[in-house]
Scaffold this motif. Structure first.
Motif, PDB file in Angstrom:
ATOM      1  N   UNK A 247       0.835  -1.189   0.000  1.00  0.00           N
ATOM      2  CA  UNK A 247       0.000   0.000   0.000  1.00  0.00           C
ATOM      3  C   UNK A 247       0.877   1.249   0.000  1.00  0.00           C
ATOM      4  N   UNK A 248       0.274   2.396   0.290  1.00  0.00           N
ATOM      5  CA  UNK A 248       1.024   3.642   0.300  1.00  0.00           C
ATOM      6  C   UNK A 248       2.016   3.674   1.458  1.00  0.00           C
ATOM      7  N   UNK A 249       3.019   4.521   1.344  1.00  0.00           N
ATOM      8  CA  UNK A 249       4.040   4.724   2.368  1.00  0.00           C
ATOM      9  C   UNK A 249       4.753   3.422   2.734  1.00  0.00           C
ATOM     10  N   UNK A 250       4.909   2.558   1.735  1.00  0.00           N
ATOM     11  CA  UNK A 250       5.637   1.299   1.885  1.00  0.00           C
ATOM     12  C   UNK A 250       5.033   0.362   2.925  1.00  0.00           C
ATOM     13  N   UNK A 251       3.767   0.542   3.234  1.00  0.00           N
ATOM     14  CA  UNK A 251       3.096  -0.381   4.148  1.00  0.00           C
ATOM     15  C   UNK A 251       2.838  -1.711   3.450  1.00  0.00           C
ATOM     16  N   UNK A 252       3.013  -2.798   4.188  1.00  0.00           N
ATOM     17  CA  UNK A 252       2.658  -4.119   3.690  1.00  0.00           C
ATOM     18  C   UNK A 252       1.488  -4.627   4.524  1.00  0.00           C
ATOM     19  N   UNK A 253       0.362  -4.824   3.864  1.00  0.00           N
ATOM     20  CA  UNK A 253      -0.842  -5.315   4.525  1.00  0.00           C
ATOM     21  C   UNK A 253      -1.163  -6.698   3.992  1.00  0.00           C
ATOM     22  N   UNK A 254      -2.072  -7.396   4.680  1.00  0.00           N
ATOM     23  CA  UNK A 254      -2.400  -8.754   4.278  1.00  0.00           C
ATOM     24  C   UNK A 254      -3.901  -8.969   4.215  1.00  0.00           C
ATOM     25  N   UNK A 255      -4.292  -9.776   3.248  1.00  0.00           N
ATOM     26  CA  UNK A 255      -5.650 -10.307   3.161  1.00  0.00           C
ATOM     27  C   UNK A 255      -5.527 -11.779   2.788  1.00  0.00           C
ATOM     28  N   UNK A 256      -6.646 -12.457   2.795  1.00  0.00           N
ATOM     29  CA  UNK A 256      -6.696 -13.838   2.325  1.00  0.00           C
ATOM     30  C   UNK A 256      -7.520 -13.900   1.047  1.00  0.00           C
TER      31      UNK A 256
END
Length: 262
Positions: free
Chosen positions: A61-70
């Protein structure tokens, strides 16, 4: 399994807008007043590779964030998840059970995202998205698609939800192993009017489980993990699953049109 770790917001909208996005980092609960979301615990580790349709989505995502979903594997070219899991860049991990063991795991980037054309981010209505993979998944003992329910399928009662989401209120990280929990679907007019299946109680999906499949009798996927609602007057948590069965035609046509286009 499963807890929703979140910030508390305030928004006076209809009842089905009191929802909790289940992305692993940015989760927002919406209530009339401050209400303790409570601790949602239940479930157990899934038998390794017993759910070969499961996908973990790593979202940049923005600002180098790493998020997770399934997500769930539809066929060698497509994965399905929740529309609120949209991101600039997504990598899909297939054949995964333990995050510390990447043997037999396939990592494939997403070429194109197809959120439902009528997705409403304010109420999570039609919270479904088809993902076109950049290369074909290799179908084997660890990676297999799941069958989808259609409009004529009987409404199930007992289902399983799987995911790598948080497992307790105090957790700051995802579960390293795939977890699963049994849920019992309830009849609720608000859910039906808003195109959801619903379950209630202490056990259910949570932060990090968005987009995972609701798999019911016969090993068929009926829904996708979307959100949850805590009544402002207290009471049981309500877990919402976007209906796959109502959107089978849209899913199929989206996949077909994408293959023709490319």
């Amino acid at each position: 399994m499963f807890h929703c770790d979140s910030e508390v917001g305030l928004d006076q909208k209809p009842v089905m807008s009191f929802l909790c996005k289940l992305a692993v980092v940015t989760v927002v609960l919406v209530f009339y007043d401050q209400v303790n979301a409570g601790e949602i615990i239940g479930g157990q580790e899934a038998k390794p590779h017993s759910r070969p349709y499961m996908a973990l989505l790593r979202r940049n995502a923005s600002q180098n964030q790493v998020l997770f979903c399934d997500g769930l594997l539809l066929d060698e070219d497509f994965v399905m998840t929740a529309a609120h899991c949209q991101a600039e860049f997504i990598t899909v991990l297939l054949g995964l059970h333990d995050m510390n063991d990447k043997k037999n795991v396939q990592e494939i980037t997403v070429k194109e995202e197809f959120p439902h054309k009528d997705y409403n981010k304010h109420g999570f209505v039609n919270d479904l998205m088809v993902l076109k993979l950049s290369s074909k998944a290799q179908i084997n003992d660890y990676v297999k698609p799941v069958d989808l329910a259609d409009h004529s399928s009987p409404v199930p009662q007992h289902c399983i939800v799987s995911g790598w989401g948080k497992t307790s209120m105090n957790d700051k990280h995802l579960s390293t192993k795939l977890m699963e929990v049994e849920v019992t679907l309830i009849r609720d007019k608000n859910c039906e009017d808003q195109y959801f299946f619903c379950s209630e109680g202490k056990a259910g999906p949570a932060s990090g489980d968005s987009g995972g499949p609701l798999v019911c009798e016969g090993g068929v996927a009926y829904g996708v993990v979307s959100s949850f609602y805590t009544p402002p007057s207290g009471g049981k948590n309500l877990y919402l699953f976007a209906k796959i069965s109502d959107q089978k035609q849209w899913i199929t046509s989206t996949m077909e049109e994408s293959l023709i286009k490319h």
